[in-house]
Design a protein around this motif. Structure first.
Motif, PDB file in Angstrom:
ATOM      1  N   SER A 130       1.452  -5.490  -2.776  1.00 33.37           N
ATOM      2  CA  SER A 130       2.189  -4.331  -3.416  1.00 33.37           C
ATOM      3  C   SER A 130       0.390  -4.230  -4.619  1.00 33.37           C
ATOM      4  N   VAL A 131       0.471  -3.340  -5.560  1.00 32.29           N
ATOM      5  CA  VAL A 131      -1.442  -2.859  -5.986  1.00 32.29           C
ATOM      6  C   VAL A 131      -1.326  -3.787  -7.044  1.00 32.29           C
ATOM      7  N   GLU A 132      -0.654  -4.226  -7.511  1.00 34.47           N
ATOM      8  CA  GLU A 132      -0.598  -5.209  -8.268  1.00 34.47           C
ATOM      9  C   GLU A 132      -1.707  -6.663  -7.588  1.00 34.47           C
ATOM     10  N   ALA A 133      -1.052  -7.467  -6.132  1.00 33.75           N
ATOM     11  CA  ALA A 133      -1.296  -8.166  -5.953  1.00 33.75           C
ATOM     12  C   ALA A 133      -2.799  -8.050  -4.962  1.00 33.75           C
ATOM     13  N   LEU A 134      -3.042  -6.679  -4.963  1.00 39.58           N
ATOM     14  CA  LEU A 134      -4.087  -6.356  -4.418  1.00 39.58           C
ATOM     15  C   LEU A 134      -5.125  -6.159  -5.301  1.00 39.58           C
ATOM     16  N   VAL A 162      -5.430   2.787  -1.612  1.00 36.54           N
ATOM     17  CA  VAL A 162      -6.042   2.466  -2.537  1.00 36.54           C
ATOM     18  C   VAL A 162      -7.788   2.784  -1.806  1.00 36.54           C
ATOM     19  N   VAL A 163      -8.389   2.525  -3.088  1.00 34.19           N
ATOM     20  CA  VAL A 163      -9.787   2.691  -2.780  1.00 34.19           C
ATOM     21  C   VAL A 163     -10.602   2.070  -3.337  1.00 34.19           C
ATOM     22  N   ALA A 184      -4.812  -6.149   3.056  1.00 35.40           N
ATOM     23  CA  ALA A 184      -5.555  -4.459   3.439  1.00 35.40           C
ATOM     24  C   ALA A 184      -5.166  -4.432   5.372  1.00 35.40           C
ATOM     25  N   ALA A 185      -4.502  -3.141   5.745  1.00 34.45           N
ATOM     26  CA  ALA A 185      -4.678  -2.843   7.014  1.00 34.45           C
ATOM     27  C   ALA A 185      -5.910  -2.180   7.526  1.00 34.45           C
ATOM     28  N   ARG A 186      -5.782  -0.903   6.954  1.00 38.03           N
ATOM     29  CA  ARG A 186      -6.880   0.224   8.613  1.00 38.03           C
ATOM     30  C   ARG A 186      -8.126   0.503   7.082  1.00 38.03           C
TER      31      ARG A 186
END
Length: 311
Positions: A130-134, A162-163, A184-186
């Motif tokens: 999730s974005v929150e985990a990021l 995301v950026v 994150a992947a790519r």
């Protein structure tokens, strides 16, 4: 860029002429015939995108009687697009918006001219997180970046994309660690001239705070969804404050769209050159109706089939 609109519609010609007169030089000439390297300089690209977006909006209003006050539940724009949304909702004149985004582009470029470190923006595809985990991972990584390096969350474009923005070494180190943690992947470096929406843009935010005191901002005819809050804003003072904060703040695009959908919105019309936002919406919400108005043909072929009682 925009030439087909200019040639087809009187209202588009008037729009580009107003932009040229406001800036004191032929931006339209640069858009129609100029060199790509000059057009993509942020102080030129920002007013060019705004001019084209407003020309598309006005052409649709004239040709298909599209009235945002009657049709729209909310208006929102991604970063620079927030200024286009303010013009479309009558909260800001085109001339003032053009002057502001031209100064915005100049100030953003000036913010990094004195930096000794190269900067970057990098798009990340998340790997089942999730974005929150990021955010949690990123906050843990930042204190361990090399001294003087920066990596911050600039955009939340979708649940998967995301950026990051900041110094080249800082973003590179953060990306490497996020990939090692399989968060994150790519990762794709973006072709931009400055690290937008991070603390390195603070000098530009101060410039915009001053510039915004010299224009009149009114109440939009429909609520604006702020990039910074992902919630509606209607009062001029709040709009000004949030435009300043937007320069260094995270663009909460996906949360803004989710807010609209939580209010029952299922239809989106996306104005402006390019297809990025429309494609993001289609991938994220494939059952919603997404109309793209990005070029002359979209105006000519626009059909008013969104309004069946739904928002």
């Amino acid at each position: 860029m925009g030439k087909g609109l200019h040639d087809q519609f009187t209202v588009a010609r008037e729009t580009f002429a107003e932009v040229d007169a406001t800036l004191g030089f032929s931006l339209s000439g640069l858009m129609f015939e100029g060199e790509m390297a000059e057009l993509t300089q942020t102080q030129n690209a920002q007013p060019a995108i705004l001019a084209t977006s407003v020309a598309l909006f006005r052409a649709l209003a004239q040709e298909r009687n599209f009235q945002v006050a009657e049709r729209g539940a909310f208006a929102l724009g991604h970063s620079l697009g927030e200024y286009s949304a303010l013009v479309a909702t009558g909260a800001l004149s085109l001339a003032d918006a053009v002057r502001l985004v031209r100064r915005r582009g100049e100030a953003m470029q000036e913010s990094i001219n004195d930096l000794s470190k190269p900067t970057t923006m990098t798009a990340l595809m998340l790997r089942g997180t999730s974005v929150e985990a990021l955010r949690t991972h990123l906050s843990g990584i930042q204190p361990h970046l090399p001294e003087g390096e920066t990596a911050e969350l600039a955009n939340i474009n979708s649940a998967q994309q995301v950026v990051l923005s900041g110094t080249e070494a800082g973003v590179g180190a953060a990306v490497q660690e996020l990939q090692a943690r399989q968060v994150a992947a790519r990762a794709i470096d973006l072709p931009v001239s400055a690290p937008f929406h991070c603390s390195l843009m603070q000098p530009a935010a101060e410039v915009m705070a001053s510039a915004l005191t010299r224009v009149r901002v009114g109440a939009p005819c429909v609520p604006l969804i702020s990039n910074v809050r992902a919630r509606p804003v209607t009062t001029p003072n709040d709009i000004v404050d949030l435009l300043v904060r937007q320069v260094t703040g995270t663009v909460l695009w996906a949360p803004s769209v989710e807010f609209c959908r939580g209010q029952g919105v299922e239809n989106f019309i996306v104005f402006g050159p390019g297809k990025v936002l429309a494609n993001l919406l289609r991938r994220e919400h494939p059952r919603d109706k997404i109309k793209m108005v990005s070029e002359l043909e979209d105006v000519l072929n626009f059909t008013d089939d969104l309004y069946d009682g739904s928002k």
